[in-house]
Motif scaffolding. Structure first.
Motif, PDB file in Angstrom:
ATOM      1  N   UNK A 232      57.658  64.313   7.106  1.00  0.00           N
ATOM      2  CA  UNK A 232      57.442  65.648   6.524  1.00  0.00           C
ATOM      3  C   UNK A 232      58.294  66.692   7.245  1.00  0.00           C
ATOM      4  N   UNK A 233      58.481  66.510   8.540  1.00  0.00           N
ATOM      5  CA  UNK A 233      59.248  67.486   9.330  1.00  0.00           C
ATOM      6  C   UNK A 233      60.765  67.308   9.159  1.00  0.00           C
ATOM      7  N   UNK A 234      61.209  66.057   9.126  1.00  0.00           N
ATOM      8  CA  UNK A 234      62.653  65.839   9.193  1.00  0.00           C
ATOM      9  C   UNK A 234      63.248  65.033   8.060  1.00  0.00           C
ATOM     10  N   UNK A 235      62.433  64.685   7.074  1.00  0.00           N
ATOM     11  CA  UNK A 235      62.930  63.839   5.987  1.00  0.00           C
ATOM     12  C   UNK A 235      62.340  64.327   4.675  1.00  0.00           C
ATOM     13  N   UNK A 236      62.376  65.623   4.502  1.00  0.00           N
ATOM     14  CA  UNK A 236      61.716  66.309   3.376  1.00  0.00           C
ATOM     15  C   UNK A 236      62.629  67.492   3.027  1.00  0.00           C
ATOM     16  N   UNK A 237      62.787  67.808   1.758  1.00  0.00           N
ATOM     17  CA  UNK A 237      63.722  68.901   1.401  1.00  0.00           C
ATOM     18  C   UNK A 237      63.325  70.265   1.960  1.00  0.00           C
ATOM     19  N   UNK A 238      62.060  70.400   2.430  1.00  0.00           N
ATOM     20  CA  UNK A 238      61.641  71.673   3.023  1.00  0.00           C
ATOM     21  C   UNK A 238      61.099  71.505   4.438  1.00  0.00           C
ATOM     22  N   UNK A 239      61.353  70.359   5.065  1.00  0.00           N
ATOM     23  CA  UNK A 239      60.842  70.116   6.416  1.00  0.00           C
ATOM     24  C   UNK A 239      61.407  71.113   7.427  1.00  0.00           C
ATOM     25  N   UNK A 240      60.588  71.475   8.407  1.00  0.00           N
ATOM     26  CA  UNK A 240      61.010  72.540   9.340  1.00  0.00           C
ATOM     27  C   UNK A 240      62.216  72.144  10.194  1.00  0.00           C
ATOM     28  N   UNK A 241      62.358  70.859  10.470  1.00  0.00           N
ATOM     29  CA  UNK A 241      63.538  70.447  11.241  1.00  0.00           C
ATOM     30  C   UNK A 241      64.822  70.688  10.453  1.00  0.00           C
ATOM     31  N   UNK A 242      64.731  70.556   9.127  1.00  0.00           N
ATOM     32  CA  UNK A 242      65.892  70.853   8.280  1.00  0.00           C
ATOM     33  C   UNK A 242      66.097  72.366   8.152  1.00  0.00           C
ATOM     34  N   UNK A 243      65.044  73.071   7.820  1.00  0.00           N
ATOM     35  CA  UNK A 243      65.213  74.502   7.530  1.00  0.00           C
ATOM     36  C   UNK A 243      65.518  75.321   8.791  1.00  0.00           C
ATOM     37  N   UNK A 244      65.031  74.855   9.958  1.00  0.00           N
ATOM     38  CA  UNK A 244      65.268  75.610  11.201  1.00  0.00           C
ATOM     39  C   UNK A 244      66.491  75.115  11.972  1.00  0.00           C
ATOM     40  N   UNK A 245      66.730  73.789  11.945  1.00  0.00           N
ATOM     41  CA  UNK A 245      67.765  73.204  12.819  1.00  0.00           C
ATOM     42  C   UNK A 245      68.903  72.527  12.055  1.00  0.00           C
ATOM     43  N   UNK A 246      68.763  72.396  10.748  1.00  0.00           N
ATOM     44  CA  UNK A 246      69.785  71.687   9.974  1.00  0.00           C
ATOM     45  C   UNK A 246      69.776  70.185  10.222  1.00  0.00           C
ATOM     46  N   UNK A 247      68.642  69.649  10.641  1.00  0.00           N
ATOM     47  CA  UNK A 247      68.494  68.232  10.997  1.00  0.00           C
ATOM     48  C   UNK A 247      68.942  67.326   9.853  1.00  0.00           C
ATOM     49  N   UNK A 248      69.729  66.315  10.180  1.00  0.00           N
ATOM     50  CA  UNK A 248      70.244  65.396   9.163  1.00  0.00           C
ATOM     51  C   UNK A 248      70.001  63.958   9.602  1.00  0.00           C
ATOM     52  N   UNK A 249      69.217  63.228   8.809  1.00  0.00           N
ATOM     53  CA  UNK A 249      68.824  61.865   9.174  1.00  0.00           C
ATOM     54  C   UNK A 249      68.606  61.079   7.883  1.00  0.00           C
ATOM     55  N   UNK A 250      69.673  60.931   7.122  1.00  0.00           N
ATOM     56  CA  UNK A 250      69.536  60.481   5.739  1.00  0.00           C
ATOM     57  C   UNK A 250      68.968  59.072   5.630  1.00  0.00           C
ATOM     58  N   UNK A 251      69.291  58.196   6.558  1.00  0.00           N
ATOM     59  CA  UNK A 251      68.797  56.820   6.501  1.00  0.00           C
ATOM     60  C   UNK A 251      67.661  56.550   7.461  1.00  0.00           C
ATOM     61  N   UNK A 252      67.013  57.630   7.949  1.00  0.00           N
ATOM     62  CA  UNK A 252      65.776  57.530   8.731  1.00  0.00           C
ATOM     63  C   UNK A 252      65.940  56.889  10.113  1.00  0.00           C
ATOM     64  N   UNK A 253      67.086  57.061  10.737  1.00  0.00           N
ATOM     65  CA  UNK A 253      67.266  56.517  12.093  1.00  0.00           C
ATOM     66  C   UNK A 253      66.228  57.086  13.057  1.00  0.00           C
TER      67      UNK A 253
ATOM     68  N   UNK B 202      71.569  57.147  16.823  1.00  0.00           N
ATOM     69  CA  UNK B 202      71.996  57.380  15.443  1.00  0.00           C
ATOM     70  C   UNK B 202      71.870  58.841  15.041  1.00  0.00           C
ATOM     71  N   UNK B 203      70.769  59.465  15.437  1.00  0.00           N
ATOM     72  CA  UNK B 203      70.570  60.893  15.119  1.00  0.00           C
ATOM     73  C   UNK B 203      71.585  61.739  15.887  1.00  0.00           C
ATOM     74  N   UNK B 204      71.759  61.393  17.167  1.00  0.00           N
ATOM     75  CA  UNK B 204      72.700  62.137  18.011  1.00  0.00           C
ATOM     76  C   UNK B 204      74.137  61.998  17.499  1.00  0.00           C
ATOM     77  N   UNK B 205      74.471  60.817  16.990  1.00  0.00           N
ATOM     78  CA  UNK B 205      75.839  60.552  16.527  1.00  0.00           C
ATOM     79  C   UNK B 205      76.231  61.505  15.395  1.00  0.00           C
ATOM     80  N   UNK B 206      75.282  61.868  14.543  1.00  0.00           N
ATOM     81  CA  UNK B 206      75.589  62.823  13.468  1.00  0.00           C
ATOM     82  C   UNK B 206      75.995  64.168  14.079  1.00  0.00           C
ATOM     83  N   UNK B 207      75.288  64.564  15.133  1.00  0.00           N
ATOM     84  CA  UNK B 207      75.636  65.824  15.791  1.00  0.00           C
ATOM     85  C   UNK B 207      77.000  65.769  16.464  1.00  0.00           C
ATOM     86  N   UNK B 208      77.329  64.606  17.036  1.00  0.00           N
ATOM     87  CA  UNK B 208      78.616  64.464  17.731  1.00  0.00           C
ATOM     88  C   UNK B 208      79.771  64.384  16.735  1.00  0.00           C
TER      89      UNK B 208
END
Lengths: 442, 85
Positions: A153-174, A345-351
């Motif tokens: 709900x936080x990071x894998x949802x179109x309105x999750x706070x990790x996305x809306x606040x931090x731009x979190x990207x984890x498309x394949x759920x790493x 995997x999550x960190x690699x997207x940021x790098x």
């Protein structure tokens, strides 16, 4: 073709797509079963199998009861929403059963239920041969139907706070699936402890060898097959439009094919290099490769995916060995492959993919990815440690040492895995002994 | 048992047994939760009984295990053509 016919055909195609995604994900569970049975010693193979059946049987209904609602109600954090989407996810709503006006909810729920069961199964391998089945199913239900889906709900949802606040990207759920499950398992192992005989008095590890390594390899191959169902379920089928990620950004299945396969190959190569060809870790590298590139499957250049996967596979073995030396007895290496490599995997997207725009949040950044990965690790570790700590205090977590030495199969399971050849499971020895006592036989 | 919430397929949407948010649905959910709880209770009882029995028979099992292994170590009998039990 009329618009109505086009939409109906599109809806049916969408249902069929997720339907087969669900079916393919069952291969992940067949794989975990074969893997855990292979890694277990002969005296515990049936107990390991039953644990896998029961994880599925517990997680699916509990996810129906609470999991889907948690996903739809908690994108803002710990305070639930009571909007239309959240109320529609309650198990008594009109969307949570046969409804000719809703083609989507059932197959989405089904795909998420299998994600949940996968998350719980990641825990399963780490605790084999010494956890009580009852303790495992409670932990699996909590991890599969509450903890990971809160992360979802936080990071894998179109309105999750990790996305809306931090731009979190984890498309394949790493992070959402693998990091949470791996760190939950780490928290549990701190309380569960290692298998008897795993460590010498000075703390150096003894090898407890798998009884059937080829079965473990077959399990891994089945997990790879199932991953195509898992990753397919990570895309949103838009009737009449381009595929979308769960964040609403455009994507293609082709991008998943390019990067998933290249990451997989890189992972095997990396693990071969670091483990010097040790076969269990080499094939585990394939899984580490998938997980390494999972968060950015939609973004990477395939050559880069090979590199990211290779780093993940290389590091997975080193971390797995380090954990073993530090007293963490994880027989299948899941904490390294899922927990730490999911983090990577999550960190690699940021790098490697900072600056990509989001639809509902700031652009992707290293800071957002790093913070997101830490949140996922903490969300897994804290409840895993806390709940298993309480179970330990209640003496409800671990089997008695006598049972562990004798084996769970002969103590608890009313069947025999290898009745014709393996003395340790030759018939159900306990009743045989009891019968002898009654009849006075020697 | 008549459980259909609809009388015609014309305009039907949610049509599952009992219908949304009905007494039958809540009862099914409650029974489902009871089944899950019952499974857990049964599982714990089975474990406790099994473990208690295994602990009670532990010493005999160890003796039995040793004798089985001693028999296994007679395997060279294969080479001399003697059938193994």
């Amino acid at each position: 073709m009329t618009e109505e016919a086009f939409n109906m055909l599109g809806n049916v195609n969408m249902e069929i797509y997720y339907w087969w995604s669900i079916a393919l994900m069952f291969a992940i569970h067949a794989g975990f079963l074969s893997l855990e049975v292979g890694v277990s010693r002969v005296k515990n193979v049936l107990a390991s199998s039953v644990k896998n059946f029961m994880a599925l049987a517990i997680v699916i209904p509990t996810f129906y009861l609470v999991g889907w609602w948690i996903y739809n109600a908690f994108p803002d954090g710990f305070i639930p929403r009571f909007d239309e989407a959240s109320l529609a996810a309650l198990p008594w709503s009109e969307n949570m059963g046969p409804n000719v006006a809703d083609n989507a909810t059932g197959v989405f729920w089904g795909a998420f239920a299998l994600f949940s069961a996968t998350t719980a199964s990641i825990l399963s391998g780490t605790v084999i041969e010494r956890i009580r089945l009852s303790a495992f199913v409670i932990l699996a239900g909590i991890l599969g139907s509450v903890i990971w889906i809160l992360g979802g709900a936080w990071g894998w949802h179109p309105e999750g706070w990790l996305l809306t606040e931090l731009g979190y990207h984890d498309v394949g759920a790493s992070g959402v699936v693998h990091t949470i499950a791996g760190f939950f398992a780490l928290g549990v192992l701190f309380n569960l402890g290692s298998r008897i005989g795993k460590y010498k008095k000075d703390g150096t590890p003894n090898p407890i060898l798998p009884h059937n390594l080829p079965s473990a390899f077959l399990g891994m191959m089945l997990i790879f097959v199932g991953f195509f169902g898992f990753l397919a379920g990570c895309l949103i089928f838009i009737v009449g439009g381009q595929w979308e990620t769960i964040y609403g950004t455009p994507a293609t299945l082709s991008s998943f094919a390019f990067n998933g396969l290249m990451g997989f190959s890189g992972g095997i190569i990396g693990a071969y290099l670091s483990s010097k060809g040790e076969p269990f870790w080499t094939i585990s590298g394939g899984l580490a490769g998938f997980i390494s590139v999972g968060a950015g499957l939609d973004l990477y250049y395939p050559g880069l995916a090979l590199v990211i996967g290779a780093i993940g596979g290389f590091v997975a073995y080193l971390l797995g060995s380090l954990l073993e030396r530090k007293g963490v007895d994880d027989p299948v290496g899941a904490i390294s492959v899922h927990g730490f490599i999911g983090f990577w995997g999550v960190l690699a997207v940021g790098i490697f993919a900072s600056g990509y725009p989001n639809v509902a949040g700031p652009e992707i950044s290293l800071f957002g990815q790093a913070l997101g990965a830490i949140v996922m690790a903490a969300l897994g570790f804290i409840p895993g440690y806390g709940i298993s700590f309480i179970m330990k205090k209640l003496n409800a977590l671990r089997i008695p040492p006598e049972v562990e030495i004798v084996g769970l199969d002969v103590s608890e399971i009313p069947a025999s895995a290898f009745p014709e050849g393996i003395p340790a499971t030759a018939g159900k020895i306990t009743p045989i002994l009891e019968k002898k006592k009654v009849s006075g036989e020697e | 048992m008549k459980t259909s919430p609809i009388t015609s397929w014309e305009g039907a949407e949610a049509y599952f047994t009992f219908g949304p948010a009905s007494m039958g649905v809540f009862l099914s959910l409650i029974i489902g939760v009871v089944i899950l709880a019952g499974l857990l209770v049964r599982m714990v009882r089975h474990e406790n009984e099994s473990f208690e029995r295994a602990i009670h028979l532990y010493s005999e099992y160890v003796t039995e295990g040793k004798s089985v292994h001693e028999k296994d170590e007679e395997a060279p009998a294969v080479a001399s053509g003697v059938a193994i039990q």
